[in-house]
Design a protein around this motif. Structure first.
Motif, PDB file in Angstrom:
ATOM      1  N   GLN A  48       0.868  -1.171   0.000  1.00 52.10           N
ATOM      2  CA  GLN A  48       0.000   0.000   0.000  1.00 52.10           C
ATOM      3  C   GLN A  48       0.909   1.226   0.000  1.00 52.10           C
ATOM      4  N   ARG A  49       0.685   2.087  -0.975  1.00 51.86           N
ATOM      5  CA  ARG A  49       1.541   3.263  -1.119  1.00 51.86           C
ATOM      6  C   ARG A  49       0.966   4.421  -0.323  1.00 51.86           C
ATOM      7  N   THR A  50       1.594   4.699   0.820  1.00 50.74           N
ATOM      8  CA  THR A  50       1.221   5.852   1.631  1.00 50.74           C
ATOM      9  C   THR A  50       2.466   6.635   1.968  1.00 50.74           C
ATOM     10  N   ARG A  51       2.253   7.852   2.428  1.00 52.07           N
ATOM     11  CA  ARG A  51       3.373   8.659   2.891  1.00 52.07           C
ATOM     12  C   ARG A  51       2.946   9.410   4.150  1.00 52.07           C
ATOM     13  N   VAL A  52       3.930   9.953   4.843  1.00 50.39           N
ATOM     14  CA  VAL A  52       3.661  10.695   6.075  1.00 50.39           C
ATOM     15  C   VAL A  52       3.663  12.184   5.754  1.00 50.39           C
ATOM     16  N   THR A  53       2.596  12.875   6.115  1.00 48.13           N
ATOM     17  CA  THR A  53       2.518  14.318   5.878  1.00 48.13           C
ATOM     18  C   THR A  53       3.348  15.058   6.916  1.00 48.13           C
ATOM     19  N   GLU A  54       3.466  16.365   6.724  1.00 53.69           N
ATOM     20  CA  GLU A  54       4.242  17.180   7.656  1.00 53.69           C
ATOM     21  C   GLU A  54       3.665  17.118   9.065  1.00 53.69           C
ATOM     22  N   ARG A  55       2.386  16.897   9.169  1.00 50.54           N
ATOM     23  CA  ARG A  55       1.746  16.821  10.491  1.00 50.54           C
ATOM     24  C   ARG A  55       1.781  15.410  11.064  1.00 50.54           C
ATOM     25  N   GLY A  56       2.385  14.481  10.357  1.00 47.10           N
ATOM     26  CA  GLY A  56       2.518  13.124  10.870  1.00 47.10           C
ATOM     27  C   GLY A  56       1.365  12.208  10.526  1.00 47.10           C
ATOM     28  N   ALA A  57       0.406  12.682   9.737  1.00 46.88           N
ATOM     29  CA  ALA A  57      -0.721  11.837   9.355  1.00 46.88           C
ATOM     30  C   ALA A  57      -0.349  10.988   8.139  1.00 46.88           C
ATOM     31  N   ALA A  58      -1.019   9.842   8.014  1.00 49.59           N
ATOM     32  CA  ALA A  58      -0.800   8.984   6.848  1.00 49.59           C
ATOM     33  C   ALA A  58      -1.653   9.473   5.694  1.00 49.59           C
ATOM     34  N   GLU A  59      -1.066   9.472   4.506  1.00 48.90           N
ATOM     35  CA  GLU A  59      -1.777   9.930   3.307  1.00 48.90           C
ATOM     36  C   GLU A  59      -1.532   8.924   2.201  1.00 48.90           C
ATOM     37  N   ARG A  60      -2.593   8.502   1.540  1.00 48.43           N
ATOM     38  CA  ARG A  60      -2.455   7.537   0.456  1.00 48.43           C
ATOM     39  C   ARG A  60      -1.817   8.200  -0.753  1.00 48.43           C
ATOM     40  N   VAL A  61      -0.888   7.473  -1.372  1.00 53.75           N
ATOM     41  CA  VAL A  61      -0.245   7.922  -2.600  1.00 53.75           C
ATOM     42  C   VAL A  61      -0.957   7.272  -3.779  1.00 53.75           C
ATOM     43  N   GLU A  62      -1.088   8.005  -4.898  1.00 54.60           N
ATOM     44  CA  GLU A  62      -1.787   7.484  -6.062  1.00 54.60           C
ATOM     45  C   GLU A  62      -1.185   6.144  -6.484  1.00 54.60           C
ATOM     46  N   GLY A  63      -2.045   5.250  -6.961  1.00 57.31           N
ATOM     47  CA  GLY A  63      -1.605   3.953  -7.426  1.00 57.31           C
ATOM     48  C   GLY A  63      -1.824   2.830  -6.432  1.00 57.31           C
ATOM     49  N   ALA A  64      -2.206   3.127  -5.196  1.00 56.27           N
ATOM     50  CA  ALA A  64      -2.386   2.081  -4.177  1.00 56.27           C
ATOM     51  C   ALA A  64      -3.858   1.678  -4.093  1.00 56.27           C
ATOM     52  N   PRO A  65      -4.139   0.473  -3.606  1.00 58.32           N
ATOM     53  CA  PRO A  65      -3.210  -0.603  -3.264  1.00 58.32           C
ATOM     54  C   PRO A  65      -2.934  -1.486  -4.467  1.00 58.32           C
ATOM     55  N   ALA A  66      -1.970  -2.398  -4.336  1.00 55.88           N
ATOM     56  CA  ALA A  66      -1.605  -3.265  -5.458  1.00 55.88           C
ATOM     57  C   ALA A  66      -2.022  -4.707  -5.268  1.00 55.88           C
TER      58      ALA A  66
END
Length: 585
Positions: A561-579
């Motif tokens: 699952q493609r996610t990233r951490v925002t500046e505030r520490g929240a998880a954010e899904r990255v386009e293309g997920a899930p696989a």
């Protein structure tokens, strides 16, 4: 010194056959008065030998093959051959990838490869220890800068002499050999084909010659081993970087060059000697033909009698069939059309016309009885549900079962017909149209399939592939009035996204910014690519003709699952997920 360049087609693991090829050209070299014959990288084993190198018995047999070559080489002729050599020190990987100088019935000298590629389709670090230093081989009064394949790819100059800002490796074997005072660079290669690669190699060699003022002999493997196609393209360049001789692509070649008169030769116009010249479509066509031919031939006698192609009346199966005929001959290709309730009469007619134009055996096997039987069998379980993809794919799987039955019965190699665009986004049916042993077009985008069709017809001087096949809208014909564009963007748009996402590794945001395409469309394509990874792991091996093909050179996790951490520490899904899941279209 008279040097023979021997561009041969070895088979992985066929030590006896590879020795025969080497000795065949060694005898030709001796008859031509050559003093040295140069062969490709790992020509004794074929490239890539992969985990055969883990088998002690195989390595013992390699040693025996090298001993035989040294003993049987013509008197007065030295051979430079590529083979794995055991690392006798107590440190490092147990093998070197080496170039051996055979003369007087024994191994007289050896140098080993320093730069071991471990990217895309290459995994040499898995098996080999890098050579830490450069050494000159002297033979016949000539100081030879012998090196192997990747060793020439880390020089300081780029195209037209500009400085390269990044180097993959710390060492530059070419520069180090030049500093030792060599008279001639000699490269033994097993460099696989990709569109544009022959021109890139020429430029790499040219810049090395110009930078160091040393002429260059380059000998590359030709032929196909599973997914990899080797184009050859062996050549001699002068110290000024002029091409003195260039082998044709995609076929074995032999040439003798005299070092005493390198400047007296007329520079060869390379484009007139390469298969297809600057015409990339012709080059790709000939690469695919070689890929099919060698896949059938090198699997061994009696394994596959003929190639089998399911003919839908569409462009992909037509081009696949035409390539198979060019590779094997019309008498060794069988076409089968399998109409369903939704197949148009034009599709069947186009399939029959293609078969007649190519002169192949042709059969019509309607699948409607099988589809109806599956419908009746599943009706109680599917009661109360809407018809959809599951019902459509019963048709595709009925075709797969039919073709595999024919393949099993008659020992035919079933060729799958899906193109790279479909493979990328999962527009194919597992255990249906994905069934088969070799995917001919899996690295050819749909827009390029049309170019290949036009090339096939232009080369034949007539419409071998019916004009109606080329002009009609592409369709899987699994429901009434269906076209590919019901589910996918237009192929010119889709391919523009895919080439950037799959081959260029660009993000959807970057692709949308570069192309001006709607961001939602790009995100959707990226999701389809990622979600189809599980399908590609189950697909037949596909012939590689691009710098980034699906297969061993592209390794992504299925479950992710493609996610990233925002500046505030929240998880954010990255386009293309899930696989991990996908729609079986």
């Amino acid at each position: 010194m008279r040097i023979a360049l021997c561009q041969i087609n070895p088979t992985v693991g066929d030590l006896a056959g590879n020795v025969r090829r080497v000795l065949r050209d060694a005898r030709r070299a001796a008859e031509a008065g050559a003093e040295l014959a140069v062969f490709p990288e790992l020509c004794v084993t074929g490239y890539p030998p992969q985990d055969l190198l883990d088998r002690p018995a195989f390595l013992d047999d390699v040693d025996g093959a090298v001993t035989l070559l040294a003993r049987e080489a013509p008197d007065g002729l030295a051979l430079l051959v590529g083979a794995p050599v055991r690392n006798e020190t107590p440190v490092g990987k147990r093998l070197f990838n080496s170039a051996l100088l055979l003369a007087g019935g024994a191994v007289q000298d050896a140098v080993s490869k320093t730069l071991l590629p471990t990217y895309d389709v290459f995994d040499e670090v898995r098996y080999f220890e890098p050579c830490p230093e450069r050494r000159v081989i002297e033979h016949g009064g000539v100081r030879l800068g012998v090196h192997l394949c990747e060793d020439m790819w880390n020089h300081s100059g780029g195209a037209d002499g500009e400085q390269v800002p990044y180097h993959l490796y710390a060492a530059d074997p070419i520069a180090e050999l030049a500093a030792l005072g060599v008279d001639l660079f000699v490269n033994l290669s097993a460099s696989p084909y990709a569109a544009g690669k022959p021109a890139e190699r020429r430029q790499i060699i040219r810049e090395s010659c110009r930078e160091h003022g040393v002429p260059f002999v380059y000998v590359n493997q030709v032929g196909a081993n599973t997914e990899l196609i080797f184009d050859g393209g062996s050549q001699v360049q002068s110290a000024a970087g002029g091409v003195l001789w260039h082998a044709p692509l995609f076929e074995e070649a032999f040439h003798v060059w005299d070092t005493e008169a390198p400047g007296g030769a007329v520079e060869v116009p390379v484009e007139s000697r390469e298969a297809g010249g600057a015409n990339t479509v012709a080059e790709v066509h000939d690469a695919l033909v070689l890929g099919v031919r060698d896949y059938v031939a090198k699997t061994g006698p009696g394994v596959f009698d003929k190639a089998l192609v399911g003919l839908s009346g569409g462009i992909d199966s037509a081009v696949t069939c035409a390539i198979a005929v060019a590779a094997l001959g019309a008498d060794r290709v069988v076409g089968v059309t399998m109409p369903s309730a939704y197949s148009s009469s034009g599709s069947v007619d186009d399939s029959r016309a293609l078969a007649e134009n190519l002169g192949i055996a042709f059969h019509e096997v309607p699948i409607r009885p099988a589809v109806d039987a599956f419908g009746a069998m599943l009706a109680p379980l599917f009661e109360g549900t809407e018809d959809g993809v599951a019902e459509e794919n019963v048709q595709a799987r009925a075709r797969g079962v039919t073709l595999m039955a024919i393949s099993n019965k008659f020992d035919h190699l079933l060729l799958t017909t899906g193109n790279k665009s479909e493979v990328a986004v999962g527009y194919s049916t597992l255990y249906g149209d994905m069934a088969g042993g070799l995917a001919v077009l899996a690295d050819v985008f749909k827009t390029d399939v049309y170019r290949l069709a036009e090339h096939v017809n232009a080369r034949a001087g007539r419409d071998v592939i019916p004009r109606s096949t080329i002009t009609k809208p592409p369709s899987a014909e699994l429901r009434p009035g269906q076209t590919d564009q019901d589910s996918l963007p237009p192929y010119d748009v889709l391919d523009a996204v895919l080439v950037r996402y799959v081959e260029g590794h660009a993000s959807p945001a970057a692709i949308a910014a570069e192309t001006g395409f709607d961001r939602a469309l790009v995100d959707r394509v990226a999701r389809l690519v990622d979600r189809s990874e599980y399908k590609r792991r189950q697909a037949a091996p596909g012939l590689r003709v691009s710098p980034k093909a699906f297969g061993s050179g592209r390794r992504l996790p299925i479950v992710m699952q493609r996610t990233r951490v925002t500046e505030r520490g929240a998880a954010e899904r990255v386009e293309g997920a899930p696989a991990a899941v996908g729609v079986d279209a």
